[in-house]
Enzyme design. Structure first.
Site, PDB file in Angstrom:
ATOM      1  N   THR A 155       0.845  -1.193   0.000  1.00 48.74           N
ATOM      2  CA  THR A 155       0.000   0.000   0.000  1.00 48.74           C
ATOM      3  C   THR A 155       0.882   1.245   0.000  1.00 48.74           C
ATOM      4  OG1 THR A 155      -0.181   0.188   2.421  1.00 48.74           O
ATOM      5  CG2 THR A 155      -1.762  -1.254   1.301  1.00 48.74           C
TER       6      THR A 155
ATOM      7  N   TYR B 146      -1.564  11.108  15.323  1.00 49.71           N
ATOM      8  CA  TYR B 146      -0.628  10.261  14.577  1.00 49.71           C
ATOM      9  C   TYR B 146      -0.048   9.194  15.494  1.00 49.71           C
ATOM     10  CZ  TYR B 146       3.278   8.668  11.760  1.00 49.71           C
ATOM     11  OH  TYR B 146       4.160   7.870  11.066  1.00 49.71           O
TER      12      TYR B 146
END
Length: 324
Positions: free
Chosen positions: A47, A204
């Protein structure tokens, strides 16, 4: 003139010392060397393979004769990256295939997996590499906070839907790209989408901690009998487009770029531990571990918390629609 040179040298040296404190020099990375046909006959899904670490690892796998499926949101950019990879790899190497995958859309994840499950008999390696970093507050198509949605939930569903193809391989491998910044996060089970307040750095770190907990729980649930291993990796601090949302004041940019060149790894160096986990016979059968610099590393207790991993798993199943 001499005075000016001395002042410049002193100031420049001071700046470099400060930058070294902020960005400590990382361990030297030795580029891995494998037999040219080591991955022949193997299919690898990567990905975010259109740039940065993803593109670097895809390019190296193609050189090793792998059949690489580049799963990317930006198809035009991915096609250009595929041309670059083919050109650099040269003839008599592996195959590059571009497929559209938007991890910010669960329907896109399902469509991608439906195509892959139809066209592929097996997947030897799944590299969950794509991610977003400290972006402005944004939501995915289904309404999840973008960093948690892309970095964790999109890959969570993707991996689930490709498990049968991974099990069909002789020894399937899942490589989960996390970050040492997981240390600054925790899973906010009461507000995973940060609707009560948004801190882009925390979100994050939360997503990278989620990557680790997912890796450990998936490994535990699969067990040895499945034949599939799952390991996580920290690539280190790498010069990629991941930090494009970070705002650097105009006056500080020259110093920042100097630090980036001096202390950050390039994409190929950052890709080495991913390649190690995807290819090396030394990690065959190894699962539920965390690696950095091509060696197993230790985790804080929060990343190996069994109860937190189970709770995150169950919450994630509900969020992506695998359970009611």
């Amino acid at each position: 003139m001499t005075t000016a040179v001395i002042i410049a040298a002193v100031v420049g040296g001071g700046v470099l010392l400060i930058m070294r404190r902020i960005f400590p020099r990382q361990k030297a990375v030795e580029l891995l060397r494998y037999h040219a046909d080591m991955m022949r006959g193997k299919t690898v899904v990567v990905t975010g393979a259109n740039c940065g670490i993803g593109k670097a690892v895809a390019g190296e796998l193609v050189k090793l004769q792998a059949r690489v499926i580049m799963a990317c949101r930006d198809r035009e950019s991915a096609e250009q990256a595929a041309r670059d990879i083919r050109k650099e790899a040269g003839p008599n190497t592996g195959e590059v295939i571009v497929k559209h995958l938007d991890l910010a859309s669960l329907s896109s994840v399902r469509e991608f997996c439906e195509v892959i499950n139809k066209e592929e008999s097996k997947i030897d390696v799944l590299i969950n590499n794509a991610g977003v970093y400290q972006c402005p507050y944004t939501k995915t198509v289904e309404g999840f906070e973008l960093q948690f949605g892309v970095n964790h939930l999109g890959h969570f569903l993707l991996t689930h839907l490709l498990l049968d193809r991974l099990k069909a391989a002789e020894a399937g491998r899942v490589v989960v790209v996390s970050s040492k910044l997981y240390k600054y996060g925790h899973i906010n089970f009461d507000d995973p989408n940060s609707e009560r307040g948004y801190d882009k750095a925390f979100c994050y770190s939360q997503s990278k901690l989620a990557n680790l907990l997912f890796c450990m729980e998936l490994s535990r649930r699969l067990g040895v009998a499945s034949g599939v291993t799952v390991n996580a990796v920290s690539p280190g601090i790498v010069r990629t487009r991941l930090g494009r949302h970070i705002h650097i004041p105009m006056l500080a940019r020259p110093l920042f770029y100097l630090a980036v060149l001096a202390f950050f790894r390039n994409a190929l160096q950052g890709a080495q531990t991913l390649l190690y986990l995807a290819c090396s016979p030394l990690v065959e059968g190894v699962s539920g571990r965390y690696f950095a610099d091509c060696a197993e590393d230790t985790l804080l207790d929060k990343a190996t918390d069994v109860q937190a991993a189970k709770r995150l798993w169950e919450m994630s199943e509900r969020m992506v629609g695998l359970t009611e």
